[in-house]
Design an enzyme around this catalytic site. Structure first.
Site, PDB file in Angstrom:
ATOM      1  N   SER A  24       0.809  -1.227   0.000  1.00 35.13           N
ATOM      2  CA  SER A  24       0.000   0.000   0.000  1.00 35.13           C
ATOM      3  C   SER A  24       0.841   1.276   0.000  1.00 35.13           C
ATOM      4  CB  SER A  24      -0.969  -0.002   1.180  1.00 35.13           C
ATOM      5  OG  SER A  24      -1.927  -1.013   0.976  1.00 35.13           O
ATOM      6  N   LYS A  75      -9.096  -5.550  10.933  1.00 29.53           N
ATOM      7  CA  LYS A  75     -10.251  -5.072  10.160  1.00 29.53           C
ATOM      8  C   LYS A  75     -11.544  -5.012  10.985  1.00 29.53           C
ATOM      9  CE  LYS A  75      -8.466  -6.139   5.617  1.00 29.53           C
ATOM     10  NZ  LYS A  75      -8.718  -6.661   4.285  1.00 29.53           N
ATOM     11  N   ASN A  96     -11.585  -1.702   6.073  1.00 34.46           N
ATOM     12  CA  ASN A  96     -10.165  -1.571   5.704  1.00 34.46           C
ATOM     13  C   ASN A  96      -9.778  -0.105   5.555  1.00 34.46           C
ATOM     14  OD1 ASN A  96     -11.546  -1.120   3.268  1.00 34.46           O
ATOM     15  ND2 ASN A  96      -9.682  -1.561   2.128  1.00 34.46           N
ATOM     16  N   ASP A 110     -12.472  -2.898   0.182  1.00 35.78           N
ATOM     17  CA  ASP A 110     -12.105  -4.223  -0.358  1.00 35.78           C
ATOM     18  C   ASP A 110     -13.228  -4.704  -1.272  1.00 35.78           C
ATOM     19  OD1 ASP A 110      -9.690  -4.541   0.958  1.00 35.78           O
ATOM     20  OD2 ASP A 110     -10.593  -5.492   2.706  1.00 35.78           O
ATOM     21  N   GLY A 135     -13.900 -17.367   5.096  1.00 37.60           N
ATOM     22  CA  GLY A 135     -13.392 -16.488   6.142  1.00 37.60           C
ATOM     23  C   GLY A 135     -13.824 -15.047   5.903  1.00 37.60           C
ATOM     24  N   GLY A 136     -13.120 -14.113   6.543  1.00 33.15           N
ATOM     25  CA  GLY A 136     -13.458 -12.700   6.422  1.00 33.15           C
ATOM     26  C   GLY A 136     -13.360 -12.211   4.989  1.00 33.15           C
ATOM     27  N   ALA A 137     -12.347 -12.673   4.268  1.00 38.48           N
ATOM     28  CA  ALA A 137     -12.176 -12.220   2.880  1.00 38.48           C
ATOM     29  C   ALA A 137     -13.346 -12.703   2.020  1.00 38.48           C
ATOM     30  CB  ALA A 137     -10.858 -12.737   2.325  1.00 38.48           C
ATOM     31  N   TYR A 222      -1.702 -12.468  -3.493  1.00 39.16           N
ATOM     32  CA  TYR A 222      -0.805 -11.776  -4.423  1.00 39.16           C
ATOM     33  C   TYR A 222       0.677 -12.074  -4.193  1.00 39.16           C
ATOM     34  CZ  TYR A 222      -0.047  -7.872  -1.103  1.00 39.16           C
ATOM     35  OH  TYR A 222       0.269  -7.098  -0.012  1.00 39.16           O
TER      36      TYR A 222
HETATM   37  P1  ATR Z   1      -9.399 -14.316   5.712  1.00 43.59           P
HETATM   38  O1  ATR Z   1      -9.890 -13.211   6.571  1.00 43.59           O
HETATM   39  O2  ATR Z   1      -8.201 -13.961   4.863  1.00 43.59           O
HETATM   40  O3  ATR Z   1     -10.491 -14.940   4.891  1.00 43.59           O
HETATM   41  P2  ATR Z   1      -9.556 -16.533   7.523  1.00 43.59           P
HETATM   42  O4  ATR Z   1     -10.802 -15.988   8.102  1.00 43.59           O
HETATM   43  O5  ATR Z   1      -8.523 -17.107   8.453  1.00 43.59           O
HETATM   44  O6  ATR Z   1      -8.786 -15.420   6.700  1.00 43.59           O
HETATM   45  O7  ATR Z   1      -9.937 -17.610   6.405  1.00 43.59           O
HETATM   46  C1  ATR Z   1      -8.983 -18.414   5.762  1.00 43.59           C
HETATM   47  C2  ATR Z   1      -9.718 -19.319   4.762  1.00 43.59           C
HETATM   48  O8  ATR Z   1      -8.724 -20.182   4.146  1.00 43.59           O
HETATM   49  C3  ATR Z   1     -10.737 -20.226   5.419  1.00 43.59           C
HETATM   50  O9  ATR Z   1     -11.804 -20.427   4.503  1.00 43.59           O
HETATM   51  C4  ATR Z   1      -9.936 -21.506   5.629  1.00 43.59           C
HETATM   52  O10 ATR Z   1     -10.714 -22.677   5.725  1.00 43.59           O
HETATM   53  P3  ATR Z   1     -11.279 -23.168   7.175  1.00 43.59           P
HETATM   54  O11 ATR Z   1     -12.485 -22.336   7.448  1.00 43.59           O
HETATM   55  O12 ATR Z   1     -11.582 -24.595   6.979  1.00 43.59           O
HETATM   56  O13 ATR Z   1     -10.161 -22.916   8.152  1.00 43.59           O
HETATM   57  C5  ATR Z   1      -9.100 -21.541   4.366  1.00 43.59           C
HETATM   58  N1  ATR Z   1      -7.921 -22.380   4.517  1.00 43.59           N
HETATM   59  C6  ATR Z   1      -6.767 -22.083   5.148  1.00 43.59           C
HETATM   60  N2  ATR Z   1      -5.897 -23.119   5.064  1.00 43.59           N
HETATM   61  C7  ATR Z   1      -6.527 -24.099   4.382  1.00 43.59           C
HETATM   62  C8  ATR Z   1      -6.156 -25.430   3.951  1.00 43.59           C
HETATM   63  N3  ATR Z   1      -4.953 -25.950   4.230  1.00 43.59           N
HETATM   64  N4  ATR Z   1      -7.081 -26.144   3.256  1.00 43.59           N
HETATM   65  C9  ATR Z   1      -8.293 -25.635   2.958  1.00 43.59           C
HETATM   66  N5  ATR Z   1      -8.687 -24.382   3.311  1.00 43.59           N
HETATM   67  C10 ATR Z   1      -7.821 -23.628   4.014  1.00 43.59           C
END
Ligand code: ATR
Length: 283
Positions: A24, A75, A96, A110, A135-137, A222
């Site tokens: 950024s 966030k 964000n 975002d 997840g959050g994203a 990225y």
């Molecule tokens: P963000 O805010 O970036 O979305 P997060 O809330 O920690 O971060 O979410 C990470 C995502 O990546 C989740 O969907 C997670 O799946 P789980 O809900 O089962 O944890 C996924 N993820 C991370 N590592 C993974 C892996 N080895 N295999 C499959 N999904 C994975």
């Protein structure tokens, strides 16, 4: 003799933990230079705890910062800290962007960033999408897709309970994580929001054989810029959107608000960021 130019520079930054890797500052400082803005955008590391975040935000406000971007893990804290928030930030449950003033205002670019990165492609987002991750994203991406008019959205996540909760909150369908390759046949857009494919993480394993030729493939990761997913999609002839496109677009509202100048997402900016990634050995 000192020049009669006492106008303090405008200050903004990005708050995260860790934050040294953030691109950024390169985005904003490139725009600032181009527009001849008297201002700086700096990385600001703030420890993960909410109290540390709140103290740091009070201090930045006192120091006269115009606002900050906020990244992981703050966030949700940004939304909690602000006394006012946009609908987008409230719906996403995360912000964000934090703009200081008499009242602090939390926003979420975002969502618009992703919508603009996808909307800018010749292959429109289409009607159906599959989102990997919950997840959050993923939450922000789903809001962006709905904003773009994507009607049918399926979500697949390793932990099924999380995809079910997301589906319930946003009116989505749930696809089986193990069978994710089978969910590709009808979709116009595939988006990876998991951390799979990121440097140091396992690749995202998915067989793209069933994906329509016209489908667009997007990845929010990225580092590396060309994830194994995007590489496989390009090899099959699909149009792709990478994490850098989203990152550049999400930065525009903050720059315009805080520095009061125009900001363009173009090939020159992308070249600056690619150069920086190359310098770091990440692209
Ligand atoms: P963000 O805010 O970036 O979305 P997060 O809330 O920690 O971060 O979410 C990470 C995502 O990546 C989740 O969907 C997670 O799946 P789980 O809900 O089962 O944890 C996924 N993820 C991370 N590592 C993974 C892996 N080895 N295999 C499959 N999904 C994975």
């Amino acid at each position: 003799m000192a020049e009669d130019n006492h106008k303090a520079p405008t200050l903004a930054g990005v708050v995260g933990w860790p934050v040294a890797h953030s691109l950024s500052p390169f985005i904003h400082n490139t725009w600032a230079k181009r527009a001849g803005v008297n201002g700086y955008y700096v990385p600001i590391p703030v420890a993960p705890d909410y109290n540390d975040f709140a103290v740091a935000m009070d201090a930045l406000k006192t120091l006269g910062f115009a606002g900050v971007n906020v990244t992981i893990p703050h966030k949700e804290h940004a939304l909690r800290y602000a006394s006012q928030a946009s609908d987008a930030a409230r719906k996403a449950g995360a912000a964000n962007m934090l703009t200081f003033g008499e009242k602090s205002f939390a926003d979420n670019s975002d969502i618009t960033g992703f919508a603009e990165a996808v909307g800018a492609r010749s292959s429109a987002p289409g009607k159906t999408a599959l989102v990997l991750g919950a997840g959050g994203a993923a939450r922000g991406i789903v809001l962006a897709l709905q904003h773009l008019g994507v009607k049918e959205i399926a979500v697949a996540n390793r932990t099924r309970a999380k995809s079910e909760a997301l589906a319930k909150a946003f009116g989505l369908t749930v696809a089986d994580w193990e069978d994710r390759g089978k969910a590709l046949e009808k979709i116009d857009l595939l988006v990876n929001t998991t951390s799979l494919g990121m440097t140091g993480q396992p690749p995202l394993e998915i067989d793209l054989a069933g994906l329509k030729a016209s489908a667009l493939v997007a990845d929010i990761v990225y580092a590396p810029l060309e994830t194994p997913l995007l590489k496989a999609a390009k090899a099959k002839g699909h149009d792709t959107v990478d994490g850098l496109a989203m990152l550049m677009h999400q930065a525009v509202p903050g720059f315009k608000t805080w520095f009061g100048a125009d900001a363009a997402v173009d090939a020159d900016l992308r070249a600056v960021l690619l150069e920086e990634l190359k310098r770091r050995g990440g692209a």
